[in-house]
Design a protein around this motif. Structure first.
Motif, mmCIF file in Angstrom:
data_model
loop_
_atom_site.group_PDB
_atom_site.id
_atom_site.type_symbol
_atom_site.label_atom_id
_atom_site.label_comp_id
_atom_site.label_asym_id
_atom_site.label_seq_id
_atom_site.Cartn_x
_atom_site.Cartn_y
_atom_site.Cartn_z
ATOM 1 N N ILE A 115 -6.171 11.487 0.012
ATOM 2 C CA ILE A 115 -4.880 10.834 -0.204
ATOM 3 C C ILE A 115 -4.394 10.944 -1.646
ATOM 4 C CG2 ILE A 115 -5.151 9.238 1.730
ATOM 5 C CD1 ILE A 115 -5.694 7.053 -0.519
ATOM 6 N N ALA A 116 -5.273 11.385 -2.558
ATOM 7 C CA ALA A 116 -4.847 11.542 -3.956
ATOM 8 C C ALA A 116 -5.747 12.559 -4.645
ATOM 9 C CB ALA A 116 -4.898 10.219 -4.702
ATOM 10 N N GLU A 117 -5.119 13.317 -5.552
ATOM 11 C CA GLU A 117 -5.850 14.321 -6.326
ATOM 12 C C GLU A 117 -5.064 14.594 -7.604
ATOM 13 O OE1 GLU A 117 -7.639 18.814 -5.728
ATOM 14 O OE2 GLU A 117 -6.153 18.051 -4.308
ATOM 15 N N THR A 118 -5.786 14.617 -8.741
ATOM 16 C CA THR A 118 -5.126 14.898 -10.008
ATOM 17 C C THR A 118 -6.127 15.362 -11.058
ATOM 18 O OG1 THR A 118 -3.564 14.024 -11.648
ATOM 19 C CG2 THR A 118 -5.344 12.556 -10.973
ATOM 20 N N THR A 119 -5.610 16.013 -12.075
ATOM 21 C CA THR A 119 -6.365 16.298 -13.297
ATOM 22 C C THR A 119 -5.641 15.632 -14.472
ATOM 23 O OG1 THR A 119 -5.206 18.404 -13.582
ATOM 24 C CG2 THR A 119 -7.372 18.480 -12.498
ATOM 25 N N PHE A 159 -0.643 10.852 -5.334
ATOM 26 C CA PHE A 159 -0.881 10.314 -3.993
ATOM 27 C C PHE A 159 0.034 10.986 -2.977
ATOM 28 C CE2 PHE A 159 -2.595 7.165 -6.770
ATOM 29 C CZ PHE A 159 -3.653 6.600 -6.086
ATOM 30 N N VAL A 160 -0.500 11.234 -1.793
ATOM 31 C CA VAL A 160 0.321 11.803 -0.729
ATOM 32 C C VAL A 160 1.367 10.777 -0.304
ATOM 33 C CG1 VAL A 160 -1.521 13.333 0.089
ATOM 34 C CG2 VAL A 160 -1.209 11.088 1.162
ATOM 35 N N GLU A 161 2.465 11.278 0.224
ATOM 36 C CA GLU A 161 3.541 10.411 0.681
ATOM 37 C C GLU A 161 3.011 9.420 1.714
ATOM 38 O OE1 GLU A 161 7.882 10.727 2.818
ATOM 39 O OE2 GLU A 161 7.092 12.474 1.751
ATOM 40 N N GLY A 162 3.371 8.154 1.550
ATOM 41 C CA GLY A 162 2.969 7.113 2.492
ATOM 42 C C GLY A 162 1.628 6.466 2.194
ATOM 43 N N ALA A 163 0.910 6.953 1.197
ATOM 44 C CA ALA A 163 -0.415 6.394 0.889
ATOM 45 C C ALA A 163 -0.336 5.053 0.171
ATOM 46 C CB ALA A 163 -1.235 7.377 0.050
ATOM 47 N N LEU A 164 0.778 4.779 -0.488
ATOM 48 C CA LEU A 164 0.929 3.538 -1.248
ATOM 49 C C LEU A 164 2.092 2.730 -0.684
ATOM 50 C CD1 LEU A 164 0.558 5.058 -4.832
ATOM 51 C CD2 LEU A 164 -1.221 3.899 -3.470
ATOM 52 N N VAL A 165 1.784 1.536 -0.198
ATOM 53 C CA VAL A 165 2.791 0.653 0.383
ATOM 54 C C VAL A 165 2.790 -0.639 -0.436
ATOM 55 C CG1 VAL A 165 3.470 -0.634 2.446
ATOM 56 C CG2 VAL A 165 2.409 1.634 2.677
ATOM 57 N N TYR A 217 0.527 -4.835 -6.700
ATOM 58 C CA TYR A 217 -0.449 -4.254 -5.776
ATOM 59 C C TYR A 217 0.178 -3.368 -4.710
ATOM 60 C CZ TYR A 217 -4.042 -6.944 -7.958
ATOM 61 O OH TYR A 217 -4.923 -7.413 -8.888
ATOM 62 N N TYR A 218 -0.660 -2.476 -4.203
ATOM 63 C CA TYR A 218 -0.320 -1.629 -3.070
ATOM 64 C C TYR A 218 -1.374 -1.797 -1.987
ATOM 65 C CZ TYR A 218 2.820 1.373 -5.899
ATOM 66 O OH TYR A 218 3.831 1.869 -6.684
ATOM 67 N N ASP A 219 -0.951 -1.740 -0.733
ATOM 68 C CA ASP A 219 -1.865 -1.455 0.358
ATOM 69 C C ASP A 219 -2.044 0.052 0.314
ATOM 70 O OD1 ASP A 219 -1.790 -4.128 1.159
ATOM 71 O OD2 ASP A 219 -0.275 -3.769 2.712
ATOM 72 N N VAL A 220 -3.270 0.518 0.490
ATOM 73 C CA VAL A 220 -3.550 1.948 0.440
ATOM 74 C C VAL A 220 -3.793 2.429 1.868
ATOM 75 C CG1 VAL A 220 -4.992 3.759 -0.555
ATOM 76 C CG2 VAL A 220 -4.529 1.671 -1.880
ATOM 77 N N VAL A 221 -3.101 3.511 2.246
ATOM 78 C CA VAL A 221 -3.120 4.004 3.617
ATOM 79 C C VAL A 221 -3.610 5.443 3.644
ATOM 80 C CG1 VAL A 221 -1.695 4.468 5.655
ATOM 81 C CG2 VAL A 221 -1.151 2.514 4.171
#
Length: 165
Positions: free
Chosen positions: A41-45, A66-72, A88-92
């Motif tokens: 759902i997420a990747e970065t350098t 984060f991919v679309e929709g992963a953070l609400v 805060y976010y709910d993580v999906v």
């Protein structure tokens, strides 16, 4: 409770007891990933990490990692004496939902501007978090969200009986 004895770091290791208070923010160029619900759902350098005495680092990722929709957006907020007010976010990921498992500072306090809008997650609420391919061990307890890797030594705040360190 008395402050515990610092574990002496070996070659290539850092002791959390050498981290500053107030905390320091620094960039991380390692590949950082987060998986939930069997999905990446997420990747970065381009992550940032916050280093504070007795705590494993908390890694903050840019929101575009984060991919679309992963953070609400989730209800509630908390206040850090150093960084300011967190939201805060709910993580999906897939069909999995981790309630209030991600947080960010919309307008952090002076000195922490580098993490404005960047998102950290509780690694223990995810399927897997990695730093340069190494699976992270979550910091104990449910208050802090530190990421423990092999190059970090403690002892670490977070488990029962460590609140007063």
């Amino acid at each position: 409770m008395a402050r515990p004895k610092r574990i002496e770091p070996g070659p290539g290791q850092e002791s959390v007891w050498d981290y500053p208070r107030p905390p320091r923010v620094e960039p991380v160029h390692a590949r950082v990933t987060i998986e939930l619900g069997g999905r990446l759902i997420a990747e970065t350098t381009r992550a940032m990490r916050v280093l504070e005495t007795s705590h494993p680092p908390a890694y903050y990722l840019p929101p575009e990692a984060f991919v679309e929709g992963a953070l609400v957006p989730a209800a509630g907020s908390t206040f850090c004496e150093f960084k300011g007010r967190a939201a805060y976010y709910d993580v999906v990921g897939g069909t999995a939902i981790a309630p209030s498992a991600g947080w960010y500072y919309p307008a952090p306090s002076r000195g922490f501007e580098a993490i404005a809008g960047f998102v950290s997650v509780y690694p223990g609420r995810m399927d897997r978090c990695t730093v340069d391919g190494e699976t992270v061990t979550p910091q104990e307890g449910d208050f802090y969200g530190g990421w423990i890797t092999a190059n970090i030594v403690g002892p670490f705040k977070g488990s029962a009986g460590t609140w007063g360190w």
